[in-house]
Design an enzyme around this catalytic site. Structure first.
Site, short mmCIF file in Angstrom:
data_model
loop_
_atom_site.label_atom_id
_atom_site.label_comp_id
_atom_site.label_asym_id
_atom_site.label_seq_id
_atom_site.Cartn_x
_atom_site.Cartn_y
_atom_site.Cartn_z
N HIS A 198 0.84 -1.18 -0.12
CA HIS A 198 0.02 0.20 0.08
C HIS A 198 0.72 1.39 0.20
O HIS A 198 1.76 1.43 0.89
CB HIS A 198 -0.85 0.11 1.22
N ALA A 199 0.47 2.11 -0.86
CA ALA A 199 1.60 3.23 -1.13
C ALA A 199 1.74 4.10 0.03
O ALA A 199 0.59 4.47 0.80
CB ALA A 199 1.33 4.09 -2.24
N HIS A 216 0.27 12.12 -5.52
CA HIS A 216 -0.36 11.85 -4.22
C HIS A 216 0.78 11.87 -3.07
O HIS A 216 0.85 12.54 -2.36
CB HIS A 216 -1.30 10.80 -4.18
N GLU A 217 1.77 10.90 -3.38
CA GLU A 217 2.71 10.38 -2.61
C GLU A 217 3.69 11.48 -2.46
O GLU A 217 4.15 11.98 -1.39
CB GLU A 217 3.35 9.11 -2.82
N HIS A 232 2.86 14.45 -0.35
CA HIS A 232 3.21 14.28 1.11
C HIS A 232 4.53 14.52 1.26
O HIS A 232 4.97 15.32 2.44
CB HIS A 232 3.04 12.81 1.32
N GLU A 245 -3.47 15.01 2.96
CA GLU A 245 -3.85 14.06 1.72
C GLU A 245 -4.21 14.72 0.32
O GLU A 245 -4.30 14.18 -0.74
CB GLU A 245 -5.04 13.05 2.21
N HIS A 292 -6.71 0.29 5.35
CA HIS A 292 -6.56 1.21 6.51
C HIS A 292 -7.31 0.56 7.89
O HIS A 292 -6.97 1.20 8.94
CB HIS A 292 -7.24 2.59 5.97
N TYR A 310 -9.53 11.29 3.77
CA TYR A 310 -9.63 11.28 2.52
C TYR A 310 -10.99 11.71 2.00
O TYR A 310 -11.16 12.41 0.83
CB TYR A 310 -9.66 9.92 1.95
#
Ligand code: X8Z
Ligand code: ZN
Length: 616
Positions: free
Chosen positions: A356-357, A386-387, A390, A414, A515, A525
């Site tokens: 999971h990323a 997305h990553e 962060h 997020e 999650h 999210y």
């Protein structure tokens, strides 16, 4: 644990996530009363600033150690890496829980506002606080580690083939055989029943810890993290949902109609909920993979990003380099060399990993990394942005003090990369050479429908995962009713139903979503899916864009980048409405930007749905 975002990197054991508390040896020996009998002679309680400074230092050191242990575990799951990571997580959870309690005992009236905010953040920062009794934190870390391993290494047998989540997801995205889809869905959901008893035990331990901190239960703690009273936050999520629900119902209605046309009444009826395995995603959380089924008939088709990436021979590294390029165009410094040396960008062979990323900042300074099992497709191209969002956020607030190194709230964290990814327009893809010509405006319906399948379809799922956990933590849902409560929410909000009718008595379907076993809160999210449109609309306004919102790209706009950076740099130092105001001029989360973006689609959907009985 720390806050979510930190929780994510320390992620494994949600137990810990913390962001902040630490103490230094010398300072702490002054801080803690030694025993009741020595109370009279005990040194007086440290001043609030002294306590906070010591706690921050202690937590920072523990977080780095737990982060490194967790990185090693998540990129190489073995008996020993589990053991070491669980121990490090137990240590930080134990200390963070104790420090949270001490923080809660300070009266903040009259204190320097920075110190007062740090005390508040320490109190509410953990995801799963541990009870003080000896051994509880270790027990929690062991359970959390075991559940995450069960998820990460989960697989099932289908006609003699061993299928893991990666393979099952690939097939769910592409298979159009309803019998096969049901098998894949049921197969993956068979990995979670063994987690249920462990999950219940972890819930009970975390609740004990939350009560020791003065919260009614862990759900109340989670709702208290938003700079407003917990009940007001719950009401806020309902308000936001009511803003987007009508659009979701249109997307649902249209999609159901097209699934019915494709599969027939026996597979997907014209009315009622949609079968959860027909939507191209294991959790029915994003529906873009069935775009081919719902594509507008006769309309100009838009860009197929997966096809463009493959045709241009992109690999995982090139995808990440391209994402970095977008941030560079906004004026952000390139990623450090260590990012490329230390990240895990594709699935390694010969060992188990958490696929999971996630995005990490191991030392809370420059050591940023991502961990992904990247595939060359449009979905993972989005996830790369997305990553990276962060990581750029983490680097932007690195000069804040430790407790403030987090998102303004977890929804902000997020939303950053997703906001940037909204600028991956056909025109942007032309600028970077991925497409040769930009489709004309007649392809806009196709583009907006694709976006709605991912972004609008996600919203009820984003909302309900923690609505379920709130029920679990409050005791409204018990282990015997976990699954029924889950499906009640899935049907109520998403309008979906499991394939094959009633679920087996031992089913624990929430455990088949990362999650839940990983204990990563999920409301973030839902918030992010609204905030990202709000950020994007503000950015496009700053850029002077006056065309339709969905065609705006802020690629290359350094002035927008600088203003964005100013918000990111604030970290968690101020209540989130101030961060929001700094970038958008608004102090409230507001779904009107979602409506603005999808405005041209809304009327089209209503037209398509004319004569249908929408809802379920
Ligand atoms: O978990 C994630 C990210 C890491 S924070 C990949 N997401 C949610 C999910 O996959 O369920 C992003 C969208 C929602
Ligand atoms: Zn994320």
């Amino acid at each position: 644990m720390l806050s979510m975002k930190k929780a994510r990197w320390l992620a494994a054991a949600a137990v810990v996530a913390l962001a902040a508390c630490a103490t230094q040896g010398a300072a702490r020996s002054d801080a803690a009363p030694v025993s009741a009998s020595a109370a009279a002679a005990a040194p007086s309680k440290p001043s609030a600033p002294a306590f906070v400074a010591a706690a921050e230092a202690e937590l920072e050191a523990l977080a780095e150690e737990a982060g490194r242990a967790d990185w090693m575990r998540q990129t190489n799951i073995t008996y020993d890496t589990n053991w070491i990571a669980a121990r490090a997580n137990a240590r930080i959870t134990e200390r963070a829980s104790a420090l949270a309690k001490e923080a809660a005992a300070y009266d903040t009236a009259g204190l320097d506002p920075v110190v007062a905010r740090k005390l508040e953040l320490m109190k509410r920062g953990l995801t799963l606080p541990a009870p003080a009794r000896a051994g509880a934190a270790q027990q929690m870390a062991d359970i959390a580690t075991k559940m995450e391993e069960t998820y990460a290494t989960g697989s099932f047998d289908l006609a003699g083939n061993k299928i893991d989540l990666e393979e099952a997801s690939k097939q769910m995205a592409t298979s159009r055989d309803p019998a096969r889809l049901a098998q894949l869905w049921q197969g993956w959901h068979s990995i979670s029943p063994p987690m249920r008893a462990d999950y219940a035990q972890l819930v009970s331990l975390a609740n004990e810890g939350a009560k020791e901190l003065g919260y009614a239960d862990t759900g109340a703690l989670w709702r208290s993290k938003y700079d407003m009273p917990a009940d007001a936050f719950a009401a806020e999520t309902d308000r936001l949902w009511s803003q987007v629900e009508p659009l979701y119902k249109q997307v649902h209605c249209y999609t159901r109609q097209r699934l019915n046309a494709r599969y027939g009444d026996a597979v997907q009826a014209k009315t009622g909920p949609i079968r959860a395995d027909l939507l191209g995603n294991m959790w029915a959380q994003q529906w873009g993979n069935i775009y081919d089924i719902v594509a507008p008939r006769g309309a100009t088709q838009g860009v197929d990003l997966t096809q463009r990436l493959v045709a241009n021979r992109y690999d995982a590294t090139k995808m990440v380099r391209t994402g970095e390029g977008f941030f560079s165009s906004l004026g952000f410094a390139p990623l450090p060399e260590t990012f490329w040396q230390r990240s895990m960008i594709t699935r390694p062979q010969g060992r188990d990993v958490v696929c999971h990323a996630s995005a990490w900042n191991i030392d809370n300074r420059e050591d940023i990394r991502i961990k992904m099992c990247t595939q060359v497709n449009g979905e993972d191209f989005q996830t790369v942005h997305h990553e990276l969002g962060h990581n750029y956020y983490q680097r932007a607030y690195k000069d804040q003090s430790f407790i403030f190194k987090d998102g303004a709230n977890d929804g902000f964290h997020e939303a950053i990369g997703d906001m940037v990814a909204l600028s991956i327009t056909p025109e942007y893809l032309r600028q970077i050479g991925l497409v040769r010509t930009v489709p004309d405006a007649s392809a806009d319906t196709a583009l907006l429908l694709r976006m709605a399948l991912d972004k609008v379809a996600f919203m009820p799922f984003g909302l309900l995962v923690d609505k379920w956990r709130w029920q679990v933590y409050s005791g409204q849902a018990t282990p015997e009713t976990y699954n029924a409560a889950w499906w009640k929410l899935r049907t109520q909000y998403q309008g979906i139903a499991p394939p094959g009718g009633a679920r087996p008595a031992d089913a624990f379907d929430p455990g088949a979503k990362y999650h839940v076993p990983a204990n990563v809160p999920y409301m973030r999210y839902f918030l992010s899916h609204i905030l990202q449109f709000q950020f994007y609309r503000a950015a496009c306004q700053q850029a002077g864009w006056t065309g339709p919102l969905h065609r705006c790209s802020i690629y290359g706009d350094k002035a927008v980048g600088a203003k964005f950076d100013a918000m990111l740099k604030m970290g968690q130092s101020r209540p989130w409405p101030e961060a929001l105001e700094a970038f958008t001029g608004q102090r409230e989360i507001d779904a009107s930007a979602v409506a603005d973006y999808f405005k041209p689609l809304q009327g089209w959907l209503e037209e398509q749905n004319r004569g249908q009985t929408c809802g379920w």
